[in-house]
Design a protein around this motif. Structure first.
Motif, PDB file in Angstrom:
ATOM      1  N   UNK A 158       0.863  -1.185   0.000  1.00 11.28           N
ATOM      2  CA  UNK A 158       0.000   0.000   0.000  1.00 11.28           C
ATOM      3  C   UNK A 158       0.900   1.236   0.000  1.00 11.28           C
ATOM      4  N   UNK A 159       0.465   2.292  -0.698  1.00  9.13           N
ATOM      5  CA  UNK A 159       1.171   3.561  -0.703  1.00  9.13           C
ATOM      6  C   UNK A 159       0.220   4.633  -0.172  1.00  9.13           C
ATOM      7  N   UNK A 160       0.695   5.398   0.795  1.00 12.79           N
ATOM      8  CA  UNK A 160      -0.098   6.476   1.376  1.00 12.79           C
ATOM      9  C   UNK A 160       0.622   7.799   1.094  1.00 12.79           C
ATOM     10  N   UNK A 161      -0.118   8.799   0.599  1.00 14.97           N
ATOM     11  CA  UNK A 161       0.448  10.112   0.310  1.00 14.97           C
ATOM     12  C   UNK A 161      -0.342  11.175   1.066  1.00 14.97           C
ATOM     13  N   UNK A 162       0.241  12.377   1.150  1.00 15.64           N
ATOM     14  CA  UNK A 162      -0.368  13.457   1.924  1.00 15.64           C
ATOM     15  C   UNK A 162      -1.338  14.313   1.124  1.00 15.64           C
ATOM     16  N   UNK A 163      -1.117  14.408  -0.187  1.00 13.19           N
ATOM     17  CA  UNK A 163      -1.879  15.352  -1.003  1.00 13.19           C
ATOM     18  C   UNK A 163      -2.292  14.706  -2.321  1.00 13.19           C
ATOM     19  N   UNK A 164      -3.257  15.338  -2.978  1.00 13.23           N
ATOM     20  CA  UNK A 164      -3.701  14.851  -4.283  1.00 13.23           C
ATOM     21  C   UNK A 164      -2.596  14.959  -5.322  1.00 13.23           C
ATOM     22  N   UNK A 176       1.261   3.313  -9.774  1.00 17.80           N
ATOM     23  CA  UNK A 176       0.641   2.770  -8.572  1.00 17.80           C
ATOM     24  C   UNK A 176      -0.440   3.706  -8.054  1.00 17.80           C
ATOM     25  N   UNK A 177      -1.506   3.126  -7.595  1.00 23.48           N
ATOM     26  CA  UNK A 177      -2.576   3.886  -6.965  1.00 23.48           C
ATOM     27  C   UNK A 177      -2.205   4.155  -5.506  1.00 23.48           C
ATOM     28  N   UNK A 178      -2.396   5.378  -5.048  1.00 26.38           N
ATOM     29  CA  UNK A 178      -2.068   5.751  -3.677  1.00 26.38           C
ATOM     30  C   UNK A 178      -3.319   6.202  -2.932  1.00 26.38           C
ATOM     31  N   UNK A 179      -3.302   6.005  -1.627  1.00 27.18           N
ATOM     32  CA  UNK A 179      -4.361   6.487  -0.754  1.00 27.18           C
ATOM     33  C   UNK A 179      -3.940   7.823  -0.157  1.00 27.18           C
TER      34      UNK A 179
END
Length: 376
Positions: A158-164, A176-179
């Motif tokens: 899973x990849x988690x990011x802070x901003x759009x 990759x799709x990020x949350x």
């Protein structure tokens, strides 16, 4: 390290140690976020550990979070040091028997943790700290570090990011799709104010943070006080700290300080007129979040993460123009006691409560950390 009872989540934050000691010296923003999340999950009853390099005075437990010291090699070639770190990481994760490990910030560490997670059958979540995470060459990382980072991202479940904008860069760079989960901003422990101590710049000194731009702003706005809190790092350009100190000696409205204990730094932030950022790029800077939670607006030179500063009216962004930023700071200083300044401070607090409150952010992280299959 002996085998302990199983921990649900392990946060791999090798540089967080100084923030956990009695001195409470600051570490980077990524490490601060990992500490916030670890504490928030522990408060919810989740068994949590934090893996960090051993430093003098490192505790074994902080607010219910087990602190696991990691061996650090300072000698030998980079490849050998990375192998040693890999071995230490495998050992730590194996002893913790964590269900999931979270690592934040781009670099060779991402690949090391990804491989260690695969070897120990631990689910791996990579967490982005900046837009530059997806273009490592901009920070001068070597080819080995870039390859290891790319490997780690591909190994992440899973990849988690802070901003759009970070989510879009992740799709573009890695497919990759990020949350998207916003960063945590904790509520201030003391009442902030009176917001009349001028403009506060906090950070390391690599070139992309443009610390000399803050000197130019202090020179252009002599009626307002400026304070720079400079945290040394290996990326500092030679002679820059001396240049900043010389500028402070020549400008009566500029102070240049070294690292400050976190409690006193937060108290200083609560008295500032605005938090200044002169960086070319960032993620969602902790300094801005910690300012907003205290009603202190942002004043940025170039980067407005996801356009939130202008959209939510949380301060100003000069879009790269130092002259424009100087004029914005003149206005902010002249009107700091006015009604509009009070309304801005209220908007800052409201925004943080809505988007960055620990209860909101930790709840979203809990969903991501629950067992699931790999996402593409």
């Amino acid at each position: 390290m002996p085998r302990t009872r199983r921990r649900d989540v392990a946060f791999f934050a090798p540089w967080a140690g100084p923030n956990l000691t009695a001195a409470g010296m600051p570490s980077g923003g990524a490490e601060v976020q990992m500490l916030h999340l670890a504490r928030g999950l522990a408060r919810r009853g989740t068994p949590v550990a934090l893996v960090t390099y051993a430093v003098p005075g490192l505790p074994t437990d902080v607010d219910g979070v087990e602190v696991v010291p990691l061996r650090r090699s300072r000698r030998g070639r980079p490849g050998l040091r990375r192998l040693i770190t890999l071995g230490s990481t495998v050992h730590a994760l194996g002893a913790l028997r964590a269900r999931v490990v979270v690592q934040r910030s781009a670099g060779s560490t991402t690949g090391i943790v990804g491989v260690a997670a695969r070897l120990t059958r631990t689910r791996f979540v990579y967490s982005s700290a900046s837009t530059v995470d997806f273009s490592l060459g901009d920070l001068g990382h070597g080819r080995g570090a870039r390859l290891l980072f790319a490997l780690g991202v591909r190994l992440a479940h899973e990849i988690v990011v802070q901003t759009d904008e970070q989510a879009a860069l992740c799709r573009e760079r890695f497919g990759r799709r990020a949350t998207v989960i916003r960063s945590v901003a904790e509520r201030p422990a003391v009442e902030p104010g009176p917001y009349d101590e001028g403009f506060l710049w906090i950070g390391r000194l690599p070139a992309y943070k443009n610390p000399l731009a803050c000197v130019a702003l202090a020179r252009a706005v002599p009626e307002a006080p400026f304070t720079m809190v400079c945290v040394p790092s290996a990326d500092d350009p030679p002679g820059l700290r001396h240049e900043l100190e010389e500028a402070a000696a020549a400008l009566p409205n500029l102070r240049v300080l070294g690292p400050q204990p976190r409690p006193s730094l937060l108290e200083r932030m609560g008295r500032a007129t605005a938090i200044v950022s002169t960086s070319d790029f960032e993620g969602m800077p902790n300094t801005l979040l910690e300012g907003w939670s205290r009603g202190v607006p942002a004043a940025t030179l170039a980067h407005d993460p996801d356009g939130v500063i202008e959209r939510e009216r949380l301060g100003t962004c000069a879009h790269g123009a130092v002259d424009r930023m100087a004029e914005q700071l003149r206005v902010a200083w002249a009107t700091r006691a006015g009604d509009e300044a009070s309304r801005t401070r209220a908007r800052c607090r409201d925004y943080v409560r809505r988007e960055h409150d620990p209860a909101v952010v930790v709840g979203r992280w809990s969903s991501v950390l629950a067992p699931r299959t790999r996402r593409r």
